[in-house]
Motif scaffolding. Structure first.
Motif, PDB file in Angstrom:
ATOM      1  N   UNK A  86      41.933  42.165  37.359  1.00 17.21           N
ATOM      2  CA  UNK A  86      41.131  41.571  36.293  1.00 17.21           C
ATOM      3  C   UNK A  86      41.349  42.396  35.024  1.00 17.21           C
ATOM      4  N   UNK A  87      41.745  41.714  33.964  1.00 18.33           N
ATOM      5  CA  UNK A  87      42.169  42.414  32.756  1.00 18.33           C
ATOM      6  C   UNK A  87      41.014  42.688  31.806  1.00 18.33           C
ATOM      7  N   UNK A 109      33.435  33.227  25.517  1.00 19.10           N
ATOM      8  CA  UNK A 109      32.920  33.046  26.861  1.00 19.10           C
ATOM      9  C   UNK A 109      33.083  34.366  27.598  1.00 19.10           C
ATOM     10  N   UNK A 110      32.221  34.599  28.574  1.00 17.10           N
ATOM     11  CA  UNK A 110      32.413  35.762  29.435  1.00 17.10           C
ATOM     12  C   UNK A 110      32.473  35.278  30.872  1.00 17.10           C
ATOM     13  N   UNK A 111      33.213  36.000  31.673  1.00 13.57           N
ATOM     14  CA  UNK A 111      33.298  35.617  33.071  1.00 13.57           C
ATOM     15  C   UNK A 111      33.190  36.867  33.925  1.00 13.57           C
ATOM     16  N   UNK A 112      32.535  36.719  35.059  1.00  9.08           N
ATOM     17  CA  UNK A 112      32.527  37.777  36.060  1.00  9.08           C
ATOM     18  C   UNK A 112      33.512  37.367  37.147  1.00  9.08           C
ATOM     19  N   UNK A 113      34.468  38.247  37.402  1.00 13.23           N
ATOM     20  CA  UNK A 113      35.539  37.957  38.342  1.00 13.23           C
ATOM     21  C   UNK A 113      35.339  38.807  39.592  1.00 13.23           C
ATOM     22  N   UNK A 114      35.600  38.198  40.743  1.00 13.98           N
ATOM     23  CA  UNK A 114      35.544  38.958  41.999  1.00 13.98           C
ATOM     24  C   UNK A 114      36.883  38.827  42.715  1.00 13.98           C
ATOM     25  N   UNK A 115      37.096  39.749  43.628  1.00 13.38           N
ATOM     26  CA  UNK A 115      38.350  39.774  44.390  1.00 13.38           C
ATOM     27  C   UNK A 115      37.958  39.875  45.865  1.00 13.38           C
ATOM     28  N   UNK A 125      30.424  38.239  47.135  1.00  8.29           N
ATOM     29  CA  UNK A 125      30.147  38.959  45.892  1.00  8.29           C
ATOM     30  C   UNK A 125      29.614  40.372  46.126  1.00  8.29           C
ATOM     31  N   UNK A 175      33.306  42.034  34.789  1.00 14.49           N
ATOM     32  CA  UNK A 175      32.942  41.114  33.720  1.00 14.49           C
ATOM     33  C   UNK A 175      33.825  41.367  32.513  1.00 14.49           C
ATOM     34  N   UNK A 176      34.317  40.263  31.937  1.00 12.55           N
ATOM     35  CA  UNK A 176      35.246  40.377  30.819  1.00 12.55           C
ATOM     36  C   UNK A 176      35.068  39.211  29.876  1.00 12.55           C
ATOM     37  N   UNK A 177      35.446  39.408  28.617  1.00 15.31           N
ATOM     38  CA  UNK A 177      35.424  38.286  27.686  1.00 15.31           C
ATOM     39  C   UNK A 177      36.641  37.395  27.881  1.00 15.31           C
ATOM     40  N   UNK A 219      23.703  44.240  38.568  1.00 11.50           N
ATOM     41  CA  UNK A 219      24.426  43.116  37.960  1.00 11.50           C
ATOM     42  C   UNK A 219      23.441  42.116  37.361  1.00 11.50           C
TER      43      UNK A 219
END
Lengths: 265, 367
Positions: free
Chosen positions: B126-127, B175-181, B161, B167-169, B139
């Motif tokens: 996630x960048x 927009x912001x998104x929370x990314x999971x792996x 989760x 979390x990144x823009x 969170x």
């Protein structure tokens, strides 16, 4: 001796035009134009400069997206590219960068022999800068990212590039074929031209997942190692205080008093 | 993908060094990794990973800023950063030691290295993250304070989760998104410089050093770095600045930055810029604040003639105090400003410069 240059490009919404619906906190995408991603335009320009210089260079744009990406391919062809390839299939929809690079590298393998790949450093919708390097990894190519100057040897076996750093640059030599990701400092993309617009010999190919012979377990939303868990908009910071005063001097003094009282100066 | 999560343990920070000096973001990430490691479990460690040659002296600094352990990956072949050399060295170490999380600074080098390593590990990356959480309550609290997310819909026990929430823009900060792996390991992210906090330096702190065997040879490295040139231009350290004086389109032309420079010199600050000025060629991109530029959080951010496009706000709205000076009372910058002045910056800024040294006397007089 043909010299084939691939350009990886993406059609993106013009993020400068995106607005937020203040009531719902969601993106308003209606009427937002789709454009050729800016860094990708620099990648294409550098490829076209090679074509200007050498008669045997051909430029091939590869993209992944919905069939509407054709409008972006038309633009690339009108700028002077010879061919456009669109990887389009529901099976690749929702791919993250890992899955996207699987699909595009499969398309590039299907394309066959190539001598150079240019990509934009990053796309303005996601800003990840990951797909270029990840395609290079899957094709086992050397990469240079943040390319701001490009030169190629007479025999076209080696390129010399300036790679931008935060406080300067690295001068790097690398053999072809290689993956270079481009930034706006590299060049000024040309406009579309009449010759390009009306050239009837240009080729647009649309390939689906079967065409590129990609393992379906490595593309699309389900195969992607990263998932969007939640998305939302940032909360607007509360509006502060508007200062009032009859003169600029009064305004300045009022401001400084307030900053001093807050102990920030 | 049959990955046994139990095999993966500890948080790694790629502690980027250039010319034998640690990048600031490495220390910031050690600080953040320290916090996250304790959210995972008491016996989870934050480990700095140093890659280079003759860099033993950097371990102490990593320990003093909170690292529990340091992995040393040293070899003459790694003296200089190369994508191929560092990717192989780091990948081999990850394969051997199996960290649960790997974090990198989102520098030009971090963003070159991380995608390559992640692809080789067949894991997610996630960048440019601006916020990280393990703990679900943390969170939710973050989301409530800073975002429009309806947290009543966040299921605390959602099995997908429980790992790192990144979390990144996106979309230029709109927009912001929370990314999971959720299915692969390690979980990887690059993190924007200047966003996370260093820990207080604990002089003399020490810890375990693990020397990693290096299997990289010259033959692995396909690029040749001919030279590294530091630009003659003044080094702009926006991320470290306590005060930033930024100019925007309202300056009207490149000469406007002379006033902004004078302002910055007076207040001991650094000159920033909106994207419009950089795109117009009025100032070098190294001054650019915003989503595509540098993220900053100074004590005071003076926005002079900046309208406040979302992409600019995304890079400065966490500043402690924002002062906006703009002719247009409807400029969006006033929506985030702590103090707004509607007026001509060419009249207001010279007055602030003139009165700056009087601030204390003025404040006393106003009591």
């Amino acid at each position: 001796m043909a010299f084939k240059v691939l350009v990886c490009a993406k059609q993106v919404p013009d993020t400068n035009e995106i607005k937020i619906n203040p009531e719902t906190g969601t993106l308003i995408r209606d009427g937002v134009p789709s454009i050729l991603n800016p860094d990708d335009a620099n990648a294409l320009e550098e490829a076209l400069k090679l074509k200007d210089k050498y008669e045997d260079v051909t430029v091939h744009v590869v993209t992944m997206g919905p069939p509407q990406a054709e409008t972006m391919i038309f633009e690339c062809l009108a700028m002077g590219a010879d061919e456009g390839i669109i990887v389009s299939d529901r099976a690749v929809g929702g791919s993250d960068t890992w899955a996207t690079s699987n699909a595009i590298s499969a398309a590039i393998k299907k394309f066959g022999d190539y001598d150079m790949i240019f990509a934009g450093r990053q796309a303005i919708d996601g800003d990840t800068a990951q797909v270029g390097p990840q395609i290079a990894e899957k094709l086992n190519l050397p990469q240079v990212t943040y390319v701001e100057e490009f030169d190629i040897s007479e025999d076209r076996k080696e390129v010399t590039v300036k790679r931008q750093l935060e406080d300067g640059y690295e001068l790097i030599k690398v053999a072809t074929p290689c993956m270079l990701t481009c930034i706006k400092e590299l060049n000024q993309p040309r406009y579309m031209n009449m010759k390009g617009i009306f050239n009837k010999n240009k080729d647009i190919k649309i390939w689906n997942a079967a065409d590129i012979e990609v393992d379906l377990a490595t593309v699309g939303l389900k195969a992607s190692p990263t998932n969007v868990y939640k998305s939302f908009t940032p909360k607007p910071k509360g509006k502060g205080m508007m200062l009032a005063g009859d003169t600029e001097k009064e305004l300045a003094q009022d401001l400084l008093i307030r900053l001093k009282k807050k102990h920030v100066i | 993908m049959a990955v046994n999560f139990a095999d993966y343990k500890n948080i790694w920070v790629y502690a980027e060094q250039r010319n034998g000096k640690l990048m600031n973001v490495a220390l910031e990430l050690i600080g953040e990794g320290h916090k996250l490691s304790r959210e995972i479990s008491a016996d989870t460690k934050v480990c700095a990973v140093l890659v280079g040659n003759e860099i033993d002296h950097l371990a102490a600094e990593c320990f003093e800023y909170g690292a529990d352990a340091v992995y040393m990956i040293q070899d003459p072949v790694l003296a200089q950063y190369t994508t191929d050399g560092y990717t192989k060295a780091l990948f081999d170490a990850i394969e051997e030691y199996k960290p649960e999380i790997v974090m990198y600074g989102a520098t030009h080098i971090g963003r070159d290295l991380a995608p390559r390593v992640a692809a080789r590990c067949n894991t997610g990356l996630t960048a440019d993250c601006t916020h990280l959480d393990i703990d679900m309550d943390g969170y939710i609290q973050f989301a409530e304070e800073n975002t429009t997310l309806d947290t009543s819909k966040v299921k605390k026990d959602d099995p997908k989760a429980q790992g790192l929430k990144m979390t990144r823009p996106a979309f230029g900060g709109n927009l912001m998104a929370t990314i999971i792996c959720p299915n692969t390991r390690p979980q990887m992210s690059t993190v924007r410089p200047g966003v996370m906090s260093k820990r207080e330096r604990e002089v003399g702190a020490t810890g375990e050093i693990i020397n990693v065997k290096v299997n990289v040879t010259d033959a692995d490295i396909r690029t040749k770095v001919v030279e590294v040139v530091k630009s003659a231009k003044e080094l702009v350290s926006l991320t470290d600045a306590e005060i930033i004086c930024s100019g925007g389109r309202g300056l009207g032309g490149p000469e406007g930055f002379e006033l902004i420079k004078e302002f910055a010199d007076k207040v001991g600050g650094v000159v920033g810029s909106s994207r419009a000025c950089v795109d117009n060629g009025w100032i070098d991109h190294s001054h650019q604040v915003g989503q595509t530029g540098t993220t900053v959080k100074p004590k005071i951010y003076f926005a002079c003639g900046i309208s406040g496009a979302i992409q600019h706000l995304a890079g400065m709205q966490t500043s402690d105090i924002i002062v906006a000076i703009n002719k247009d009372p409807d400029a969006p910058i006033f929506e985030v400003a702590d103090y707004g002045i509607v007026g001509d910056l060419y009249k207001v800024v010279p007055q602030i410069i003139a009165e700056w040294d009087n601030a204390e006397a003025l404040a006393d007089a106003a009591k």
